[in-house]
Design an enzyme around this catalytic site. Structure first.
Site, PDB file in Angstrom:
ATOM      1  CB  CYS A 142      -0.948  -0.004   1.203  1.00 19.39           C
ATOM      2  SG  CYS A 142      -1.927  -1.515   1.276  1.00 19.39           S
ATOM      3  CG  HIS A 153      -1.541   4.189   5.433  1.00 20.55           C
ATOM      4  ND1 HIS A 153      -1.594   4.154   4.052  1.00 20.55           N
ATOM      5  CD2 HIS A 153      -1.696   2.894   5.840  1.00 20.55           C
ATOM      6  CE1 HIS A 153      -1.777   2.917   3.649  1.00 20.55           C
ATOM      7  NE2 HIS A 153      -1.849   2.121   4.709  1.00 20.55           N
ATOM      8  CD  GLU A 208      -0.775   7.147   9.718  1.00 19.71           C
ATOM      9  OE1 GLU A 208      -0.364   7.939   8.852  1.00 19.71           O
ATOM     10  OE2 GLU A 208      -1.778   6.412   9.536  1.00 19.71           O
ATOM     11  CE  LYS A 256      -5.746   3.957   3.020  1.00 21.02           C
ATOM     12  NZ  LYS A 256      -4.764   5.038   3.162  1.00 21.02           N
ATOM     13  CG  HIS A 259      -6.477   0.766   1.719  1.00 16.95           C
ATOM     14  ND1 HIS A 259      -5.560   1.268   0.825  1.00 16.95           N
ATOM     15  CD2 HIS A 259      -5.741   0.190   2.715  1.00 16.95           C
ATOM     16  CE1 HIS A 259      -4.344   1.017   1.249  1.00 16.95           C
ATOM     17  NE2 HIS A 259      -4.424   0.361   2.403  1.00 16.95           N
ATOM     18  CG  PHE A 273      -0.055  -6.324   3.963  1.00 14.41           C
ATOM     19  CD1 PHE A 273      -0.534  -5.725   5.108  1.00 14.41           C
ATOM     20  CD2 PHE A 273      -0.903  -7.183   3.270  1.00 14.41           C
ATOM     21  CE1 PHE A 273      -1.820  -5.964   5.574  1.00 14.41           C
ATOM     22  CE2 PHE A 273      -2.195  -7.429   3.711  1.00 14.41           C
ATOM     23  CZ  PHE A 273      -2.649  -6.822   4.865  1.00 14.41           C
TER      24      PHE A 273
END
Length: 411
Positions: free
Chosen positions: A169, A302, A313, A333, A338, A397
């Site tokens: 991502c 994110h 985060e 998002k 996403h 990931f």
């Protein structure tokens, strides 16, 4: 000689707008682009909603002969490329196309084409029949993710680097960063960069099985958040050296001032709970820009809405900006979903929009703040402001982290 890199054009396709102006209006109004899936039958999956593109007819952009042989991802990135180049005013006929390259981030690339090709295996190939031939052609052309950048390069006869980043991502933001580094090195004066990922049934099913998808709404930083929701997007940026952009009198949107990356080196799906990996990426981006944390006026997070990501985060931001920081942070998002490998570049466009259009995009559905997520997340509604510099995050990931700093262009 200055080695500044500037942004002169951005094309975007998102669930809340199919060009930069529409995207900006959608962000400002807090439009929720999440809706029931229409591209495939999602009734058999745990989650039936996603952020799909809306109100776009790809048949208006491609000939009837060409359209069947382009995967959805290829269609999306080529439309975004046409937008970005048109917005930049770049005249390719007077440029040395052999030195212009393309770097894109994607995870899925032509996955829908691969699905169609697999389905075609159940039918015998017969020359002249419409059914099997078209999926097989798309399978051959678009099953490799490198095809996404090659589509743009071949469309405009660009002979520079043609690369695809596939770092989960963070891929789209890494693509912008690699293009920036190519320009800073002097190897090219112009690069096209961005990301694309279409919605696909396989991730919708797979993330559902892993129970990573939200039960109804995506709620970043909220105590009752229970997962993310998938989306799709494409973005194509025109990046140039400052000298090249000035020489041709380009309209400069922003300076791409700094880029940093890191890897958690911890776990394939679970981020390091300390947040040290994302913090290193942000610190590297600030160092690349020659800036201090206090010079950043907004962080585009994110913010996936998953239980682990949002807390980690937040910890990473505090590590870089201080425990008592009041720098505004938000995740878009909840509006767009996403879009995996494309999200970093598309969401960075939201950071540039915030910088230029004078508002902070909101974090929707933040009704019950998580005590561990105690920053200013701009809940519910956009907020007018004036910004000089912003930071955009993208984490993926495998612990793949990217961060980027944009600075207001004063000319």
């Amino acid at each position: 000689m200055s080695n500044k890199v500037v942004v002169t054009g951005i094309g975007v396709l998102t669930p809340i707008g199919n060009n930069l102006a529409e995207f900006s209006e959608g962000l400002r109004s807090g439009r929720d682009g999440i809706a029931p899936v229409t591209q495939f039958d999602a009734s058999k999956h745990r989650c039936q909603s996603a952020g799909e593109l809306k109100n776009i007819d790809f048949s208006a952009h491609f000939s009837p002969e060409e359209l069947p042989y382009l995967s959805r991802g290829a269609q999306m990135i080529r439309v975004a490329a046409a937008q970005g180049l048109a917005a930049s005013g770049l005249d390719l006929d007077v440029e040395d196309r052999s030195r212009i390259g393309v770097v894109l981030g994607t995870n899925l690339g032509g996955m829908p084409a691969r699905k169609e090709g697999y389905a075609a295996l159940h039918y015998p190939y017969r020359r002249g029949r419409a059914g099997p031939k078209e999926p097989w052609r798309a399978l051959v052309l678009d099953s490799f993710i490198c095809a996404m950048s090659d589509h743009v390069a071949s469309q405009y006869q660009l002979g520079g680097l043609s690369l695809v980043m596939s770092t989960a991502c963070s891929a789209g933001l890494h693509a912008l960063g690699v293009a920036m580094d190519v320009i800073r090195s002097g190897r090219s004066e112009v690069m096209l960069a961005g990301g694309v990922d279409p919605l696909s049934e396989m991730p919708q099913a797979g993330f559902g099985v892993l129970r990573s998808l939200a039960s109804d709404k995506l709620r970043p930083f909220s105590k009752d958040r229970d997962g993310t929701l998938l989306g799709e997007s494409a973005s194509l940026w025109v990046l140039e050296s400052e000298a090249h952009a000035k020489r041709r009198g380009a309209n400069i949107l922003a300076e791409l001032a700094g880029y940093g990356g890191s890897t958690d080196a911890y776990h394939m799906t679970r981020p390091d709970e300390t947040g040290r990996g994302p913090a290193r990426a942000m610190q590297a981006a600030l160092a690349s820009a020659g800036m201090k944390p206090e010079q950043i006026g907004y962080i585009k997070a994110h913010g996936t809405g998953t239980p682990a990501n949002d807390v980690i985060e937040t910890r990473a931001i505090k590590h870089v900006f201080g425990e008592q920081t009041r720098v505004p942070v938000s995740s878009i998002k909840a509006m767009v979903g996403h879009s995996l490998g494309s999200s970093g570049a598309m969401e960075a466009a939201a950071a540039v929009v915030a910088l230029n259009d004078g508002f902070l995009p909101p974090t929707l559905h933040l009704d019950t703040p998580d005590p561990e997520c105690d920053l200013d997340y701009v809940p519910h509604h956009s907020r007018p402001t004036k910004l000089e510099a912003v930071l955009s995050n993208a984490f993926g990931f495998g612990g793949n982290n990217a961060a980027m700093v944009f600075r207001r262009w004063e000319g």
